[in-house]
Scaffold this active site. Structure first.
Site, PDB file in Angstrom:
ATOM      1  N   GLY A 105      37.579  38.781  37.187  1.00  0.00           N
ATOM      2  CA  GLY A 105      38.261  40.067  37.140  1.00  0.00           C
ATOM      3  C   GLY A 105      37.478  41.174  37.812  1.00  0.00           C
ATOM      4  N   GLY A 107      35.195  43.714  37.943  1.00  0.00           N
ATOM      5  CA  GLY A 107      34.083  44.275  37.189  1.00  0.00           C
ATOM      6  C   GLY A 107      33.648  45.636  37.677  1.00  0.00           C
ATOM      7  N   LYS A 128      36.599  50.400  44.909  1.00  0.00           N
ATOM      8  CA  LYS A 128      35.580  49.353  44.797  1.00  0.00           C
ATOM      9  C   LYS A 128      34.228  50.044  44.642  1.00  0.00           C
ATOM     10  CE  LYS A 128      33.905  45.291  47.363  1.00  0.00           C
ATOM     11  NZ  LYS A 128      34.137  44.455  48.563  1.00  0.00           N
ATOM     12  N   ASP A 140      26.462  46.436  36.723  1.00  0.00           N
ATOM     13  CA  ASP A 140      26.440  47.899  36.597  1.00  0.00           C
ATOM     14  C   ASP A 140      27.701  48.557  37.143  1.00  0.00           C
ATOM     15  OD1 ASP A 140      26.105  47.738  39.347  1.00  0.00           O
ATOM     16  OD2 ASP A 140      24.064  48.543  39.361  1.00  0.00           O
ATOM     17  N   GLY A 141      28.562  47.769  37.802  1.00  0.00           N
ATOM     18  CA  GLY A 141      29.808  48.337  38.299  1.00  0.00           C
ATOM     19  C   GLY A 141      29.658  49.223  39.512  1.00  0.00           C
ATOM     20  N   ARG A 191      40.231  51.159  49.043  1.00  0.00           N
ATOM     21  CA  ARG A 191      40.808  50.038  49.775  1.00  0.00           C
ATOM     22  C   ARG A 191      42.334  50.052  49.684  1.00  0.00           C
ATOM     23  NH1 ARG A 191      38.313  44.351  48.400  1.00  0.00           N
ATOM     24  NH2 ARG A 191      39.209  44.724  46.347  1.00  0.00           N
ATOM     25  N   ASP A 274      38.868  33.308  44.087  1.00  0.00           N
ATOM     26  CA  ASP A 274      39.178  34.694  43.713  1.00  0.00           C
ATOM     27  C   ASP A 274      39.098  35.631  44.908  1.00  0.00           C
ATOM     28  OD1 ASP A 274      36.348  33.855  43.124  1.00  0.00           O
ATOM     29  OD2 ASP A 274      36.057  36.028  43.025  1.00  0.00           O
ATOM     30  N   ASN A 275      38.681  35.129  46.063  1.00  0.00           N
ATOM     31  CA  ASN A 275      38.618  35.937  47.281  1.00  0.00           C
ATOM     32  C   ASN A 275      39.660  35.501  48.312  1.00  0.00           C
ATOM     33  OD1 ASN A 275      36.455  37.387  46.248  1.00  0.00           O
ATOM     34  ND2 ASN A 275      34.940  36.032  47.149  1.00  0.00           N
ATOM     35  N   ASP A 284      37.763  41.130  50.581  1.00  0.00           N
ATOM     36  CA  ASP A 284      36.421  40.964  50.018  1.00  0.00           C
ATOM     37  C   ASP A 284      35.413  40.519  51.075  1.00  0.00           C
ATOM     38  OD1 ASP A 284      37.131  41.802  47.482  1.00  0.00           O
ATOM     39  OD2 ASP A 284      37.740  39.810  46.852  1.00  0.00           O
TER      40      ASP A 284
END
Length: 548
Positions: A105, A107, A128, A140-141, A191, A274-275, A284
């Site tokens: 997911g 993050g 992003k 840490d995002g 994005r 996931d990409n 990505d």
């Protein structure tokens, strides 16, 4: 940033123009709430716009001048959204380097919402590097300026090259520092994507074993990307034949996308499930790079230690990922498991011939070859190529010619981009000289890329005969080849140079490089340095990083 900024403040562009009221829909949040975690972007101490792509803003119908002021920055930060917007972090799963990773997911990303563009397209707008979400898994995002500018540069270069891709609307700096291999300026990226539906989205729903949710997800994806498949279908129905047709459509899109990647030497670097986007867009960019000296085993990603995602492996990995997608659809394909498996297998196996036709079309365009055209005048394959539904009478011979060209390049690791551009230049020189046929010997600029003349000359004779076979004149062939073989790509060494300057506070080199990359097929006086390959020893040592 002033947290008291209100949405109403966003509607006042400068110069006395009519008020602008941005609209963000919440279709994903409304339709698939189980896959959307409500979340707000982190507030930053001193946000500043570092990069804005006016053409992307125009496509959204968002005035670029309105985005450049404080209220525009507030919108791009997710801090002052229009009424009705509901930012969410998206839930998905995935296989990473071939191993099941479970739930992943967003993050460090948020979907702000969907925008209905002036041209009628519906697109996602997301952030992003906007701070940790409940899906951050201990991260840490955050994002650093370098990786965000890399995605901005490369994604826009890919768009200019005619390759389906997400777009970068903006890059903004946070005003503070993030720590990766050292301190770096914090940043985030805005994005724009056809959607953020991934193979991993379907994988997570399949893992939940929730048939109703799977049906809703499929209908949501089909409505977004293949709406014709839903015509005449009851709103809550999932017709197995249409599900199979949808899977085949996704397979075809991915076959063409990967063939286009291969044609420009692009290496995604992290082709996890996931990409992979259902839309058929490149998404990505992470540790992406471009192959310079031709070697199918080329890998630059620091995390791809086994070479799983090397340039030459990308078609195989794409098919592997599509098999994982097909597995998730088994309950929708047929109530009998074995029958469903057979249908899914047929759809995934179609990738092989679809990719081969797409690759042949790409290479015919790059080599200036016309396909047989019964009943009319032949013309070289245009770029980006349309992929035929079937092989033609010249396919086998052309495949052999393409393979021999690749072998000639591989013998001395000849620069991929430069070899194709000089081949196009050779045809252009013949056209300019008014020659009725291509010269018997490869010209010196092309010849100079090889230390041994024999491999190139043997191939040149066969290619020259093949060109004579289709009967296309040199001027038409030269023009087509110039539009299929870029003079400028995001060469790895140049990317690193402009990112290094940006981290030192100078964005001028990155902007200059971007201006060149927006016209990759054109001759650009004074831009030779951007087209120069890196020294071989530098290129072979080059390593890219994800930036997370």
């Amino acid at each position: 940033m002033d947290a008291r900024v209100t949405p109403a403040a966003l509607v006042a562009p400068p110069h006395g123009r009519a008020p602008w009221r941005p609209t963000l829909q919440a279709r994903w949040a409304d339709t698939l709430p189980e896959l959307a975690v409500p979340c707000q972007a982190q507030r930053w101490p001193a946000p500043r716009l570092a990069w804005l792509h006016d053409a992307v803003a125009d496509a959204l119908g968002w005035p670029s001048e309105a985005l450049q002021g404080p209220q525009g920055v507030a919108l791009l930060a997710g801090a002052a959204l229009p009424p009705g917007a509901r930012p969410v972090a998206l839930v998905y799963a995935g296989h990473q380097f071939g191993r099941w990773a479970g739930r992943l997911g967003d993050g460090r990303a948020l979907l702000l919402g969907e925008v209905a563009c002036p041209n009628g397209a519906l697109v996602d707008v997301g952030l992003k590097g906007s701070g940790a979400t409940p899906l951050a898994r201990g991260g840490d995002g955050r994002a650093a300026l370098g990786p965000m500018l890399r995605e901005a540069l490369v994604s826009e270069a890919m768009h200019a090259l005619g390759i389906p891709t997400t777009r970068t609307l903006a890059v903004l700096t946070t005003g503070d520092t993030v720590w990766r291999d050292g301190p770096q300026p914090g940043a985030w990226l805005v994005r724009v994507a056809a959607s953020h539906l991934r193979v991993g989205t379907f994988q997570w729903v399949a893992a939940l074993d929730d048939l109703g949710l799977l049906q809703r997800l499929w209908r949501f994806a089909a409505q977004r990307h293949d709406p014709a498949l839903l015509e005449g279908l009851n709103p809550d129905a999932c017709d197995p034949d249409r599900v199979q047709a949808w899977l085949r459509a996704v397979v075809q899109r991915q076959a063409r996308l990967v063939a286009l990647w291969m044609g420009v030497g692009f290496i995604h670097g992290v082709m996890n499930t996931d990409n992979m986007a259902i839309s058929g867009e490149t998404i990505d960019y992470g540790p992406c790079a471009f192959m310079e000296g031709y070697d199918p085993a080329t890998v630059h990603s620091s995390i791809d230690l086994g070479g799983r995602y090397a340039w030459g492996n990308q078609p195989r990995i794409a098919q592997w990922n599509l098999a994982r997608l097909a597995e998730t659809l088994l309950p929708l394909l047929h109530p009998d498991h074995d029958t469903a498996v057979a249908l899914a297998t047929d759809a995934v196996r179609a990738f092989g011939p679809a990719y081969q036709r797409a690759w042949r079309a790409v290479m015919r365009a790059k080599l200036g070859l016309a396909a047989p055209y019964p009943g009319g005048a032949a013309s070289p394959v245009a770029w980006p190529p349309t992929v035929p539904a079937q092989d033609d009478a010249w396919a086998e011979d052309d495949d052999a010619l393409i393979t021999d060209w690749l072998n000639a390049l591989a013998a001395e690791r000849v620069d991929w981009t430069l070899a194709h551009r000089r081949l196009a230049d050779a045809v252009a020189d013949a056209a300019q000289a008014g020659l009725g046929a291509l010269p018997e010997h490869a010209p010196a600029p092309l010849h100079a890329l090889w230390s041994e003349a024999a491999p190139l000359q043997r191939w040149w004779g066969r290619w020259r005969a093949r060109c004579a076979r289709d009967g296309v004149g040199a001027p038409a062939r030269a023009a087509a080849m110039r539009r299929a073989n870029p003079g400028y790509i995001p060469r790895n060494q140049r990317v690193e140079e402009v990112l290094h300057a940006a981290l030192a506070g100078d964005l001028a080199p990155a902007r200059a490089f971007a201006a060149v990359l927006r016209h990759p097929f054109d001759e650009q006086p004074g831009a030779a340095r951007w087209a120069t390959p890196a020294p071989p020893e530098w290129a072979q040592r080059y390593v890219t990083f994800c930036g997370t």
